[in-house]
Design an enzyme around this catalytic site. Structure first.
Site, PDB file in Angstrom:
ATOM      1  N   HIS A 242      47.400  40.983  40.104  1.00 25.63           N
ATOM      2  CA  HIS A 242      46.712  39.716  40.385  1.00 25.63           C
ATOM      3  C   HIS A 242      45.689  39.292  39.312  1.00 25.63           C
ATOM      4  O   HIS A 242      45.835  38.264  38.661  1.00 25.63           O
ATOM      5  CB  HIS A 242      45.946  39.822  41.712  1.00 25.63           C
TER       6      HIS A 242
HETATM    7  C1  BDR Z   1      42.966  40.279  45.275  1.00 26.51           C
HETATM    8  O1  BDR Z   1      42.424  41.186  46.236  1.00 26.51           O
HETATM    9  C2  BDR Z   1      42.120  42.420  45.629  1.00 26.51           C
HETATM   10  O2  BDR Z   1      42.662  43.449  46.393  1.00 26.51           O
HETATM   11  C3  BDR Z   1      42.667  42.368  44.226  1.00 26.51           C
HETATM   12  O3  BDR Z   1      41.799  43.040  43.344  1.00 26.51           O
HETATM   13  C4  BDR Z   1      42.739  40.899  43.928  1.00 26.51           C
HETATM   14  O4  BDR Z   1      41.527  40.412  43.404  1.00 26.51           O
HETATM   15  C5  BDR Z   1      44.412  40.003  45.617  1.00 26.51           C
HETATM   16  O5  BDR Z   1      44.511  39.432  46.879  1.00 26.51           O
END
Ligand code: BDR
Ligand code: CA
Length: 312
Positions: A242
């Site tokens: 992400h």
């Molecule tokens: C986001 O949530 C976190 O678990 C990850 O680091 C990312 O920023 C994805 O939904």
């Protein structure tokens, strides 16, 4: 070269770690500071993890600040089920030698935005938006002085990842997210609709390991761990990477496609708490407050990311 000045607000997190490393490796960017927030794991751990990540590089002079310990008006929800107990499970990393700065994240954000009012700071958010909203509440004048907020958060066409309706970063502190989206500052969102197209794979992970530097090896070990959860969950070959999309978007917007739209956050309903409602077809004619990214050239993204990590 004129370097873009950024603050990274983060809750590391393996994918946050990769995003931080990408920013440090990129001379087009100047990381003014890293501000930590409670999210994937409690603040004590995110603030420690950010410093561990810096110690994988020579950029150990980048200042790290601790911010909010919990969301503005909710109980903290964490994601150890994804990131492991430390938040950065995978590689064995030494306790950091770098010390936390004495002033807090909110104070740093306010001071830095004021002191760079001419060249304007870009805020990159990789976690819940608590620190940013608290800074706006404390000193609303900074809103006019920020270049843009580029955030990993939200999801619409893909649904959510922490609930059927909501993405984690927005879900954890929906009031903070709503304040940032309503701030009048240009916002770019890198939601699940794009990050779910940036999937790791064996080949992509091994490419990081093959670099042979400290950061590349640590990334491969982090992604080995991170991937397990997502492969089980999504049944895909790899897991979504992400947060590095925020930094990659700043450096190579040509890898991405999207649309300027109105986005609002649900804060009232229990069922859809933190849902980002995207007016993709402009049915409300409300102000278009967000550039909403929904496509990516994932091969180019991974190639670019691997090349940059090779520079560390
Ligand atoms: C986001 O949530 C976190 O678990 C990850 O680091 C990312 O920023 C994805 O939904
Ligand atoms: Ca994150």
């Amino acid at each position: 070269m004129k370097r873009k000045k950024i603050i990274i607000d983060t809750d590391p997190g393996q994918d946050d770690a990769v995003a931080i490393l990408l920013a440090l490796a990129s001379e087009e960017l100047q990381v003014l500071g890293i501000t930590c927030v409670a999210g994937n794991v409690p603040l004590r751990l995110t603030a420690e993890n950010a410093r561990k990540v810096l110690e994988l590089t020579k950029y150990t002079n980048v200042p790290v600040f601790a911010g909010a310990e919990h969301p503005i008006s909710r109980k903290l929800v964490t994601a150890e089920h994804v990131h492991g107990k430390t938040g950065l499970d995978g590689p064995i990393l030494d306790p950091p030698k770098i010390r936390l700065q004495e002033i807090g994240a909110v104070e740093f954000i306010i001071n830095t935005v004021f002191s760079h009012s001419k060249e304007k700071v870009t805020i990159c958010t990789l976690g819940p938006l608590t620190n940013i909203a608290l800074a706006f509440r404390k000193e609303p004048r900074i809103k006019k002085l920020i270049e843009q907020v580029v955030m990993m958060g939200g999801g619409f066409f893909e649904g959510g990842n922490i609930t059927p309706a909501a993405e984690f970063n927005i879900y954890v502190d929906p009031e903070a997210a709503a304040e940032v989206l309503g701030s009048g500052i240009p916002v770019v969102m890198l939601p699940l609709d794009v990050t779910h197209k940036a999937l790791t794979s064996r080949r992509r992970i091994e490419a990081f390991r093959d670099i042979g530097n400290k950061a590349g090896t640590a990334i491969a070990e982090m992604l080995d761990f991170f991937e397990r959860f997502d492969v089980e969950k999504y049944g895909s070959e790899g897991g979504p990477l992400h947060d590095p999309n925020v930094i990659a978007y700043l450096l190579r917007p040509d890898f991405y496609g999207g649309r300027k739209v109105n986005v609002e956050v649900e804060i009232n309903s229990d069922l859809t708490r933190g849902m980002t409602v995207v007016d993709w077809w402009n049915v409300t004619k409300k102000k278009k407050n967000v550039y909403y990214v929904n496509s990516i050239d994932d091969d180019e993204f991974f190639k670019f990311l691997t090349d940059r990590i090779g520079l560390l």
